[in-house]
Design a protein around this motif. Structure first.
Motif, PDB file in Angstrom:
ATOM      1  N   PHE A 411       0.729  -1.178   0.176  1.00 57.03           N
ATOM      2  CA  PHE A 411       0.036  -0.138  -0.047  1.00 57.03           C
ATOM      3  C   PHE A 411       0.759   1.186   0.036  1.00 57.03           C
ATOM      4  CE2 PHE A 411      -2.648   3.331   1.828  1.00 57.03           C
ATOM      5  CZ  PHE A 411      -3.989   3.143   1.286  1.00 57.03           C
ATOM      6  N   TYR A 412       1.792   1.301   1.167  1.00 54.33           N
ATOM      7  CA  TYR A 412       2.554   2.556   1.016  1.00 54.33           C
ATOM      8  C   TYR A 412       3.703   2.715   0.026  1.00 54.33           C
ATOM      9  CZ  TYR A 412       0.616   4.176   5.375  1.00 54.33           C
ATOM     10  OH  TYR A 412      -0.211   4.486   6.358  1.00 54.33           O
ATOM     11  N   GLY A 413       4.001   1.405  -0.559  1.00 55.84           N
ATOM     12  CA  GLY A 413       4.944   1.572  -1.543  1.00 55.84           C
ATOM     13  C   GLY A 413       4.443   2.219  -2.738  1.00 55.84           C
ATOM     14  N   ILE A 414       2.999   1.722  -3.196  1.00 60.25           N
ATOM     15  CA  ILE A 414       2.468   2.406  -4.439  1.00 60.25           C
ATOM     16  C   ILE A 414       2.201   3.727  -4.329  1.00 60.25           C
ATOM     17  CG2 ILE A 414       0.345   2.213  -5.745  1.00 60.25           C
ATOM     18  CD1 ILE A 414       0.572  -0.817  -5.473  1.00 60.25           C
ATOM     19  N   VAL A 415       1.547   4.368  -3.186  1.00 62.33           N
ATOM     20  CA  VAL A 415       1.096   5.417  -2.631  1.00 62.33           C
ATOM     21  C   VAL A 415       2.424   6.434  -2.682  1.00 62.33           C
ATOM     22  CG1 VAL A 415       0.412   7.183  -0.924  1.00 62.33           C
ATOM     23  CG2 VAL A 415      -0.702   4.849  -1.416  1.00 62.33           C
ATOM     24  N   ARG A 416       3.589   6.052  -1.929  1.00 65.59           N
ATOM     25  CA  ARG A 416       4.696   7.007  -2.210  1.00 65.59           C
ATOM     26  C   ARG A 416       5.299   7.252  -3.387  1.00 65.59           C
ATOM     27  NH1 ARG A 416       5.773   4.275   3.440  1.00 65.59           N
ATOM     28  NH2 ARG A 416       5.083   5.906   4.891  1.00 65.59           N
ATOM     29  N   GLY A 417       5.411   5.941  -4.234  1.00 69.28           N
ATOM     30  CA  GLY A 417       5.945   6.229  -5.477  1.00 69.28           C
ATOM     31  C   GLY A 417       5.083   6.768  -6.649  1.00 69.28           C
ATOM     32  N   SER A 418       3.937   6.539  -6.397  1.00 71.56           N
ATOM     33  CA  SER A 418       2.880   7.493  -7.208  1.00 71.56           C
ATOM     34  C   SER A 418       3.099   9.089  -6.808  1.00 71.56           C
ATOM     35  CB  SER A 418       1.572   6.948  -7.263  1.00 71.56           C
ATOM     36  OG  SER A 418       1.637   5.629  -7.826  1.00 71.56           O
ATOM     37  N   THR A 419       2.990   9.175  -5.689  1.00 70.60           N
ATOM     38  CA  THR A 419       3.109  10.801  -5.101  1.00 70.60           C
ATOM     39  C   THR A 419       4.408  11.271  -5.582  1.00 70.60           C
ATOM     40  OG1 THR A 419       1.926  10.116  -3.219  1.00 70.60           O
ATOM     41  CG2 THR A 419       3.019  12.271  -3.121  1.00 70.60           C
ATOM     42  N   ALA A 420       5.545  10.654  -5.378  1.00 71.42           N
ATOM     43  CA  ALA A 420       7.085  11.234  -6.000  1.00 71.42           C
ATOM     44  C   ALA A 420       6.793  11.392  -7.357  1.00 71.42           C
ATOM     45  CB  ALA A 420       7.997  10.240  -5.404  1.00 71.42           C
ATOM     46  N   ALA A 421       6.228  10.419  -8.085  1.00 70.49           N
ATOM     47  CA  ALA A 421       6.297  10.701  -9.659  1.00 70.49           C
ATOM     48  C   ALA A 421       5.241  11.721 -10.053  1.00 70.49           C
ATOM     49  CB  ALA A 421       5.683   9.303 -10.197  1.00 70.49           C
ATOM     50  N   SER A 422       4.541  12.230  -9.335  1.00 68.55           N
ATOM     51  CA  SER A 422       3.461  13.158  -9.784  1.00 68.55           C
ATOM     52  C   SER A 422       3.608  14.318  -8.737  1.00 68.55           C
ATOM     53  CB  SER A 422       1.990  12.685  -9.865  1.00 68.55           C
ATOM     54  OG  SER A 422       1.781  12.331  -8.409  1.00 68.55           O
ATOM     55  N   GLY A 423       4.802  14.573  -8.109  1.00 67.91           N
ATOM     56  CA  GLY A 423       4.981  15.587  -7.360  1.00 67.91           C
ATOM     57  C   GLY A 423       4.899  16.942  -7.880  1.00 67.91           C
ATOM     58  N   SER A 424       4.991  17.135  -9.050  1.00 66.29           N
ATOM     59  CA  SER A 424       5.007  18.368  -9.703  1.00 66.29           C
ATOM     60  C   SER A 424       3.596  18.820  -9.998  1.00 66.29           C
ATOM     61  CB  SER A 424       5.562  18.527 -11.126  1.00 66.29           C
ATOM     62  OG  SER A 424       5.014  17.459 -11.946  1.00 66.29           O
ATOM     63  N   GLY A 425       2.525  17.736  -9.964  1.00 67.53           N
ATOM     64  CA  GLY A 425       0.936  17.974 -10.232  1.00 67.53           C
ATOM     65  C   GLY A 425       0.607  19.187  -9.214  1.00 67.53           C
ATOM     66  N   SER A 426      -0.315  19.768  -9.406  1.00 64.49           N
ATOM     67  CA  SER A 426      -1.145  21.000  -8.490  1.00 64.49           C
ATOM     68  C   SER A 426      -2.432  20.926  -8.906  1.00 64.49           C
ATOM     69  CB  SER A 426      -0.381  22.310  -8.708  1.00 64.49           C
ATOM     70  OG  SER A 426      -0.514  22.783  -9.958  1.00 64.49           O
ATOM     71  N   GLY A 427      -3.402  21.473  -7.914  1.00 62.81           N
ATOM     72  CA  GLY A 427      -4.768  21.552  -8.127  1.00 62.81           C
ATOM     73  C   GLY A 427      -5.350  20.473  -8.310  1.00 62.81           C
ATOM     74  N   SER A 428      -6.404  20.418  -9.237  1.00 65.78           N
ATOM     75  CA  SER A 428      -7.056  19.217  -9.630  1.00 65.78           C
ATOM     76  C   SER A 428      -6.560  18.081 -10.017  1.00 65.78           C
ATOM     77  CB  SER A 428      -8.394  19.650 -10.487  1.00 65.78           C
ATOM     78  OG  SER A 428      -7.992  19.971 -11.693  1.00 65.78           O
ATOM     79  N   VAL A 429      -5.440  18.500 -11.080  1.00 64.03           N
ATOM     80  CA  VAL A 429      -4.555  17.689 -11.585  1.00 64.03           C
ATOM     81  C   VAL A 429      -3.729  16.756 -10.362  1.00 64.03           C
ATOM     82  CG1 VAL A 429      -2.820  16.902 -13.210  1.00 64.03           C
ATOM     83  CG2 VAL A 429      -4.479  18.818 -13.714  1.00 64.03           C
ATOM     84  N   GLY A 430      -3.323  17.447  -9.585  1.00 62.72           N
ATOM     85  CA  GLY A 430      -2.464  16.857  -8.427  1.00 62.72           C
ATOM     86  C   GLY A 430      -3.565  15.987  -7.628  1.00 62.72           C
ATOM     87  N   SER A 431      -4.714  16.534  -7.280  1.00 59.99           N
ATOM     88  CA  SER A 431      -5.823  15.763  -6.380  1.00 59.99           C
ATOM     89  C   SER A 431      -6.108  14.553  -7.065  1.00 59.99           C
ATOM     90  CB  SER A 431      -7.082  16.585  -6.185  1.00 59.99           C
ATOM     91  OG  SER A 431      -6.576  17.575  -5.544  1.00 59.99           O
ATOM     92  N   ALA A 432      -6.330  14.431  -8.387  1.00 61.70           N
ATOM     93  CA  ALA A 432      -6.697  13.413  -9.156  1.00 61.70           C
ATOM     94  C   ALA A 432      -5.552  12.317  -9.306  1.00 61.70           C
ATOM     95  CB  ALA A 432      -6.961  13.794 -10.735  1.00 61.70           C
ATOM     96  N   ALA A 433      -4.325  12.745  -9.421  1.00 64.92           N
ATOM     97  CA  ALA A 433      -3.259  11.765  -9.380  1.00 64.92           C
ATOM     98  C   ALA A 433      -3.059  11.166  -7.996  1.00 64.92           C
ATOM     99  CB  ALA A 433      -1.922  12.496  -9.962  1.00 64.92           C
ATOM    100  N   ARG A 434      -3.470  11.729  -6.929  1.00 64.77           N
ATOM    101  CA  ARG A 434      -3.453  11.405  -5.813  1.00 64.77           C
ATOM    102  C   ARG A 434      -4.453  10.233  -5.579  1.00 64.77           C
ATOM    103  NH1 ARG A 434      -5.817  12.648  -0.939  1.00 64.77           N
ATOM    104  NH2 ARG A 434      -4.755  12.167   0.964  1.00 64.77           N
ATOM    105  N   LEU A 435      -5.457  10.475  -5.841  1.00 66.87           N
ATOM    106  CA  LEU A 435      -6.594   9.525  -5.641  1.00 66.87           C
ATOM    107  C   LEU A 435      -6.466   8.286  -6.464  1.00 66.87           C
ATOM    108  CD1 LEU A 435      -9.255   8.810  -4.249  1.00 66.87           C
ATOM    109  CD2 LEU A 435     -10.385  10.101  -6.413  1.00 66.87           C
TER     110      LEU A 435
END
Length: 487
Positions: A411-435
């Motif tokens: 769980f945390y491996g995927i969440v942290r990996g995806s968050t790091a990969a999309s760290g530049s995202g912001s606003g709705s794009v960042g929220s969508a990538a986080r979800l």
């Protein structure tokens, strides 16, 4: 049954209070991990020796001793002034829990026979299902009442009046002097120490897995586990050759009902608590639900599992292993629906859809735990029921440690990996990538837990096939014997 509920509740409700403990006592992540891991380790370590002592001496005495210790340790946890004191008292609480739980199973074996035993284990399974599912809800509610700073203390204060009430009933109701003395009276101290070392070295690398930069060196403990396990088996065989009674009677494992039941419950409990933990993480961290509301999603599982356990306990002697097979199939269906509900619905609908999926999974779970308990211990001699039941509980604790460790890492491996990969995202794009990251993490974790439940289903089907074939052979032999008698 009340004591069983208190014991299992403390395995799940305290997880919800970890953020509150962190703020209140300025705890580190390592300290918080030890609060969870210390309880699980001590619990597993005490099970077999306590079960053996209960068989040899008095289950009533061990039950009362464990309950007094558990209540006292809960009080000390509630008033702990520092994180160090809390860690020590939490470990003591785990030892007390591991002392009292084998006596619950041993007393059921001692006091009930036949269909009555099935109904008693039905109530036991209902309590386990309710406690496992309601732990996060109760924990979240107490945190809401007590506040984010000190609400965690209520998690332990809750055990004090309930433990005292259970103690009064135990002193009044548990029978004195009705336990048949065991034929063997020796206590194998060396065997207990070797088994304890094997349990600790097996569970330690898993309970120390957090999914956040864990050292790979922790897996070296498994080498020590292999060494201690071999030493334990050799010592027990030697001990028995000298005419003495070992800690674990290995001939119990020649009983297919016992051997297969242990395997099923260990695999099943590697999946179930891990699934509840993942649901809590997903709802709180992914969707932002408060702990109380995140915990309430599992209430349908508690309700239907209680119904399933009660009904299953009443019909298991007629239906047999087929009931466990059907229950496991329903759990697989329910958890697949849970994964679809979590990942394919909109966030405002997701909690309701997941609760609906839990209705199906809970009913199936009720047909698994208590019927499997009854079938596993059906052929066990009463004088060995405490240690036999404690081995089953140990399988649950080891399975839980392994399953939780793997799911946490996924769980945390995927969440942290995806968050790091999309760290530049912001606003709705960042929220969508986080979800999306949480969707993928939940999907992957649930795929693992469903695979485990499917493995338990395969084991149950295999046991059912063996039983059906044996019944047919017995019928053929009986028919042949009857024909010869008539001739």
């Amino acid at each position: 049954m009340a004591v069983a509920a208190l014991t299992i509740l403390d395995l799940s409700k305290v997880n919800v209070g970890l953020p509150s403990i962190e703020r209140s006592l300025d705890a580190t992540s390592s300290s918080l991990q030890l609060i969870v891991a210390g309880y699980a380790l001590a619990f597993g370590l005490a099970l077999v020796p306590a079960g053996r002592l209960g068989d040899l001496k008095s289950r009533r005495a061990l039950f009362i001793t464990g309950l007094v210790a558990f209540t006292t340790a809960s009080l000390l946890c509630a008033i702990a002034p520092t994180i160090e004191v809390l860690m020590v008292t939490r470990i003591l609480q785990g030892f007390a829990a591991g002392t009292q739980m084998p006596q619950v199973i041993g007393l059921v074996q001692q006091l009930f026979r036949g269909a009555e035993r099935g109904r008693a284990f039905g109530l036991f399974g209902a309590m386990i299902g309710i406690s496992t599912a309601l732990g996060p809800t109760i924990g979240g509610g107490l945190i809401a009442i007590g506040g984010e700073q000190d609400g965690w203390r209520l998690l332990f204060w809750m055990n004090v009046p309930l433990g005292i009430a259970a103690l009064l009933f135990a002193l009044k109701l548990l029978p004195k002097g009705s336990q048949r003395p065991a034929a063997d009276r020796e206590l194998d101290i060396v065997g207990i120490l070797l088994l304890g070392a094997a349990i600790v070295t097996l569970m330690l690398p898993f309970v120390l897995t957090t999914g956040a930069g864990d050292s790979g060196a922790r897996w070296l403990w498994l080498v020590a586990f292999a060494v201690f396990l071999v030493l334990f088996v050799l010592w027990e065989m030697r001990y028995k050759r000298h005419g003495k009674s070992p800690v674990v009677h290995f001939e119990l494992f020649r009983l297919s009902s016992y051997r297969n039941g242990l395997a099923i419950v260990a695999v099943y409990f590697a999946a179930l608590p891990a699934s509840f933990l993942m649901v809590t993480l997903y709802l709180q961290e992914g969707l932002g639900l408060a702990p109380l509301f995140a915990g309430m999603v599992s209430i349908p599982f508690a309700a239907t599992s209680a119904v399933g356990a009660y009904v299953g306990g009443r019909i298991v002697n007629r239906v047999g292993r087929a009931l466990v097979v059907f229950g496991l199939f329903m759990v697989v269906v329910g958890f697949v629906l849970l994964m679809l509900a979590a990942t394919l619905t909109t966030p405002d609908v997701t909690p309701w859809a997941m609760a609906g999926a839990f209705l199906v999974g809970g009913l199936g779970g009720g047909f698994v735990v208590s019927p499997n308990q009854t079938l596993t211990l059906a052929e066990i001699p009463v004088e060995q029921s405490g240690v036999a039941g404690s081995m089953q509980q140990l399988g649950q604790r080891v399975g839980t440690a392994i399953g939780t460790a793997v799911v946490t890492s996924i769980f945390y491996g995927i969440v942290r990996g995806s968050t790091a990969a999309s760290g530049s995202g912001s606003g709705s794009v960042g929220s969508a990538a986080r979800l999306d990251a949480y969707h993928e993490a939940f999907r992957s974790g649930t795929t693992f837990t469903v695979s485990l439940i499917a493995l338990a289903l395969v084991l149950a089907v295999g046991d059912l096939v063996v039983r059906v074939r044996a019944s047919r052979r017995e019928a053929v032999d009986a028919g042949s014997a009857g024909g010869e008698a008539r001739a």
